[in-house]
Write an enzyme that holds these catalytic residues in place. Structure first.
Site, PDB file in Angstrom:
ATOM      1  N   ILE A  43       0.828  -1.206   0.000  1.00  0.00           N
ATOM      2  CA  ILE A  43       0.000   0.000   0.000  1.00  0.00           C
ATOM      3  C   ILE A  43       0.869   1.266   0.000  1.00  0.00           C
ATOM      4  O   ILE A  43       0.539   2.264  -0.650  1.00  0.00           O
ATOM      5  CB  ILE A  43      -0.942  -0.025   1.231  1.00  0.00           C
ATOM      6  CG1 ILE A  43      -1.957  -1.173   1.081  1.00  0.00           C
ATOM      7  CG2 ILE A  43      -1.649   1.307   1.421  1.00  0.00           C
ATOM      8  CD1 ILE A  43      -2.743  -1.489   2.347  1.00  0.00           C
TER       9      ILE A  43
ATOM     10  N   ASP B  78      14.390   2.973  10.527  1.00  0.00           N
ATOM     11  CA  ASP B  78      13.375   2.222  11.277  1.00  0.00           C
ATOM     12  C   ASP B  78      12.535   3.260  12.015  1.00  0.00           C
ATOM     13  O   ASP B  78      13.043   4.014  12.844  1.00  0.00           O
ATOM     14  CB  ASP B  78      14.076   1.272  12.266  1.00  0.00           C
ATOM     15  CG  ASP B  78      13.082   0.477  13.094  1.00  0.00           C
ATOM     16  OD1 ASP B  78      11.911   0.906  13.203  1.00  0.00           O
ATOM     17  OD2 ASP B  78      13.475  -0.573  13.628  1.00  0.00           O
TER      18      ASP B  78
ATOM     19  N   ASN C 152       1.982   4.913   7.053  1.00  0.00           N
ATOM     20  CA  ASN C 152       1.558   3.632   6.477  1.00  0.00           C
ATOM     21  C   ASN C 152       2.302   2.438   7.074  1.00  0.00           C
ATOM     22  O   ASN C 152       1.740   1.347   7.156  1.00  0.00           O
ATOM     23  CB  ASN C 152       1.775   3.686   4.961  1.00  0.00           C
ATOM     24  CG  ASN C 152       1.676   2.314   4.324  1.00  0.00           C
ATOM     25  OD1 ASN C 152       0.590   1.769   4.166  1.00  0.00           O
ATOM     26  ND2 ASN C 152       2.827   1.720   3.993  1.00  0.00           N
TER      27      ASN C 152
ATOM     28  N   GLY D  17       3.501  -0.516   9.003  1.00  0.00           N
ATOM     29  CA  GLY D  17       2.810  -1.253  10.058  1.00  0.00           C
ATOM     30  C   GLY D  17       3.147  -2.725   9.939  1.00  0.00           C
ATOM     31  O   GLY D  17       3.534  -3.194   8.860  1.00  0.00           O
TER      32      GLY D  17
ATOM     33  N   LYS E 192      -0.618 -13.759  17.358  1.00  0.00           N
ATOM     34  CA  LYS E 192      -0.630 -14.895  18.301  1.00  0.00           C
ATOM     35  C   LYS E 192      -1.821 -14.664  19.214  1.00  0.00           C
ATOM     36  O   LYS E 192      -2.150 -13.503  19.501  1.00  0.00           O
ATOM     37  CB  LYS E 192       0.623 -14.914  19.185  1.00  0.00           C
ATOM     38  CG  LYS E 192       1.894 -15.359  18.482  1.00  0.00           C
ATOM     39  CD  LYS E 192       2.019 -16.868  18.470  1.00  0.00           C
ATOM     40  CE  LYS E 192       3.238 -17.281  17.655  1.00  0.00           C
ATOM     41  NZ  LYS E 192       3.036 -18.448  16.868  1.00  0.00           N
TER      42      LYS E 192
ATOM     43  N   ASN F  22      -0.543 -17.110  23.945  1.00  0.00           N
ATOM     44  CA  ASN F  22       0.736 -17.544  23.351  1.00  0.00           C
ATOM     45  C   ASN F  22       1.654 -16.384  22.965  1.00  0.00           C
ATOM     46  O   ASN F  22       2.727 -16.613  22.419  1.00  0.00           O
ATOM     47  CB  ASN F  22       0.462 -18.359  22.077  1.00  0.00           C
ATOM     48  CG  ASN F  22      -0.181 -19.686  22.409  1.00  0.00           C
ATOM     49  OD1 ASN F  22       0.091 -20.255  23.457  1.00  0.00           O
ATOM     50  ND2 ASN F  22      -1.054 -20.173  21.529  1.00  0.00           N
TER      51      ASN F  22
ATOM     52  N   ASN G 246      -9.914  -8.817  16.030  1.00  0.00           N
ATOM     53  CA  ASN G 246      -9.620 -10.022  15.251  1.00  0.00           C
ATOM     54  C   ASN G 246      -8.953 -11.058  16.134  1.00  0.00           C
ATOM     55  O   ASN G 246      -8.099 -10.712  16.942  1.00  0.00           O
ATOM     56  CB  ASN G 246      -8.672  -9.655  14.096  1.00  0.00           C
ATOM     57  CG  ASN G 246      -9.074 -10.330  12.816  1.00  0.00           C
ATOM     58  OD1 ASN G 246     -10.015 -11.125  12.797  1.00  0.00           O
ATOM     59  ND2 ASN G 246      -8.377 -10.015  11.752  1.00  0.00           N
TER      60      ASN G 246
ATOM     61  N   TYR H   5      -2.163  -5.964  17.473  1.00  0.00           N
ATOM     62  CA  TYR H   5      -2.396  -5.214  16.232  1.00  0.00           C
ATOM     63  C   TYR H   5      -3.692  -4.386  16.322  1.00  0.00           C
ATOM     64  O   TYR H   5      -3.719  -3.191  16.024  1.00  0.00           O
ATOM     65  CB  TYR H   5      -2.474  -6.215  15.082  1.00  0.00           C
ATOM     66  CG  TYR H   5      -2.673  -5.635  13.710  1.00  0.00           C
ATOM     67  CD1 TYR H   5      -1.607  -5.049  13.017  1.00  0.00           C
ATOM     68  CD2 TYR H   5      -3.916  -5.685  13.075  1.00  0.00           C
ATOM     69  CE1 TYR H   5      -1.781  -4.542  11.739  1.00  0.00           C
ATOM     70  CE2 TYR H   5      -4.098  -5.185  11.808  1.00  0.00           C
ATOM     71  CZ  TYR H   5      -3.030  -4.615  11.132  1.00  0.00           C
ATOM     72  OH  TYR H   5      -3.213  -4.113   9.864  1.00  0.00           O
TER      73      TYR H   5
ATOM     74  N   THR I  83      -2.075  -7.781  -1.159  1.00  0.00           N
ATOM     75  CA  THR I  83      -0.655  -7.420  -0.992  1.00  0.00           C
ATOM     76  C   THR I  83       0.098  -8.667  -0.526  1.00  0.00           C
ATOM     77  O   THR I  83      -0.493  -9.722  -0.310  1.00  0.00           O
ATOM     78  CB  THR I  83      -0.452  -6.324   0.081  1.00  0.00           C
ATOM     79  OG1 THR I  83      -0.831  -6.857   1.351  1.00  0.00           O
ATOM     80  CG2 THR I  83      -1.240  -5.065  -0.209  1.00  0.00           C
TER      81      THR I  83
END
Ligand code: NAD
Length: 471
Positions: A243, A285, A312, A314, A319, A323, A371, A377, A412
């Protein structure tokens, strides 16, 4: 990664097999090439509906006409050619060129204040539902609920969201989409760029969304219609691929000089993108505490500032929480959340973001809906939704805006790496039954980065083909 079902459904030799197996038959979506043009709606028939109580119709009519559309107040009677066309399976069959095609509808619903007023929705849309062309656009314009003192009027305005989202689900199989613009009273003059975007091919994967058009941010001195980013400097993080690379290309097409940032390990991809778009590479970074300061110095010395910032870069490190290793948790928070706020703080403190600046953050559908296996995330991506809403008023006096875009399933490297079953489910579980392209996300970002988008700030807009996941 190519989508075989999309190919088979659109190939006359295999379309019948797809149909007989009962598989979804995604429509090939219309997309634009190149940068903005002054009249993107040339030759397109748009029906303009509304009631006398609305306050947007006059402005909308002249804006649509200026964008090249043929604006209709009512539908022409069904012609023989159109009946024949429908008999062949769709209002937009290319075989009968003289059949009337309805390319879009804009409804001024700013006068909708009571349950009785909802009759307008039925009266306008019921007669045209079978006449919408493939890839048609529907835009409903409603009052801003939080600005309406009467609870019934606020409820009536908010209900337009349910209507628009449901309508979008009904027309998605034609590749058509529907979106809602909540319009603050007095912000009618800010509709030009949003209408050009939401009525045009560039919002092909933005579907079932509600965006607010308000008077919050100060207006720019000039709003160009072509080469809208000429003379602007844009920073895109994570520009080596996916992206980010598509966004760098798209911003450059409209005249921006793009500073492309990515990690030193992705140097090849980074230099490829920067060369392709005639931009400047910056290897770093983003989560390194030294990066914001280096970046501010670089942008100030080399360009005297920056006009557009696209956060952008990311990562995912999925997990279940049970875990999840500590370092994976920390890494995602550092890149997806802390780095973004640190860069913005440095840019603002250093006075490097120029007035009228545009910030766009990449959130995610995961941030909207949550999710499984993505607590880290989703927390960061939801944080960005809160961030843009809270930051918007702070940038507004200088004409700055900040918005988030939340991609759904985009084709992607990230999604190509998914196992087959979740990948197929991700693609098909949307109103458009297919994944989006990186360019579709780049189109929304470019719109939000453009001077004409000064009416939109603090919004989170999904670019997900109206994925069934989440709101
Ligand atoms: P991608 O993995 O293809 O590209 C991400 C880029 O960011 C890479 O080039 C990577 O090197 C760079 N990057 C990662 N960490 C970095 C760091 N610390 N410093 C500098 N650069 C770094 O991802 P993509 O699919 O293009 O996604 C881009 C953005 O969109 C991400 O924020 C992602 O969370 C979001 N998103 C993507 C999807 C999708 O379907 N692809 C869906 C929702 C949200």
């Amino acid at each position: 990664m190519s989508d075989s079902l999309l190919k088979w459904a659109n190939d006359p030799r295999t379309a019948g097999v797809v149909k007989s197996l009962g598989l979804p038959a995604p429509v090939r979506l219309a997309r634009s090439k190149g940068g903005y043009v002054a009249q993107p709606l040339t030759g397109q028939n748009f029906l303009l509906g509304g009631s006398a109580a609305g306050h947007a119709s006059d402005v909308v009519r002249s804006l649509l006409q200026a964008a090249g559309a043929n604006v209709l107040d009512s539908l022409p009677p069904v012609s023989a050619a159109e009946s024949e066309d429908k008999g062949k399976g769709g209002a937009a069959s290319p075989s009968t060129g003289d059949a009337f095609k309805l390319h879009g509808v804009v409804l001024d619903a700013t006068g909708v204040r009571t349950p009785d007023d909802y009759r307008l929705l039925y009266d306008v849309f019921h007669p045209l539902m079978r006449r919408l062309a493939k890839n048609a656009r529907v835009v409903v314009i409603g009052g801003l609920p939080e600005s309406l003192a009467d609870p019934v009027a606020a409820a009536a305005a908010r209900g337009l969201e349910g209507f628009t989202r449901s309508l979008a689900k009904e027309i998605g199989k034609r590749g058509a989409n529907a979106n809602l613009l909540y319009l603050e009273r007095g912000a009618e003059d800010r509709l030009d760029a949003p209408l050009r975007f939401f009525c045009g091919a560039r919002c092909t994967f933005v579907d079932g969304q509600a965006a607010r058009v308000t008077r919050l941010a100060a207006a720019p001195a000039e709003v160009p219609l072509e080469q809208v980013l000429k003379g602007k400097v844009a920073l895109v993080t994570g520009a080596a691929r996916g992206i980010g690379a598509a966004t760098a290309e798209r911003l450059a097409e409209d005249g921006a000089h793009v500073v492309c940032l990515d990690i030193p390990a992705d140097r090849d991809g980074l230099y490829d993108t920067a060369t392709r778009v005639g931009g400047t590479p910056f290897a770093a970074d983003i989560s390194d505490p030294a990066t914001p300061g280096r970046l501010v110095d670089f942008l100030r010395q080399k360009f005297g500032g920056v006009d557009v910032v696209v956060h952008n870069a990311g990562i995912t490190r999925d997990k279940t929480l049970a875990n999840m290793k500590e370092h994976l948790w920390d890494l995602v928070i550092a890149i997806n959340f802390r780095a973004i706020t640190a860069v913005d703080q440095a840019l603002l403190a250093g006075g490097v973001l120029r007035s009228g600046g545009r910030i766009v953050c990449l959130s995610s559908m995961g941030g909207v809906a949550g999710n499984f296996g993505q607590t880290n995330y989703a927390a960061t991506k939801a944080a960005l939704i809160g961030y843009v809403a809270a930051q918007a008023p702070l940038l507004a006096a200088q004409g700055g805006t900040i918005n988030a875009v939340a991609p759904g399933f985009i084709e992607t490297r990230m999604t190509a790496a998914m196992p087959l079953v979740p990948r197929e489910l991700g693609r098909r579980m949307s109103s458009l039954s297919q994944g989006g392209q990186p360019r579709d996300v780049a189109e929304l970002i470019t719109f939000l980065a453009s001077p004409g988008a000064y009416g939109l700030t603090g919004n989170t807009i999904r670019v997900c083909g109206q994925s069934l996941l989440g709101a």
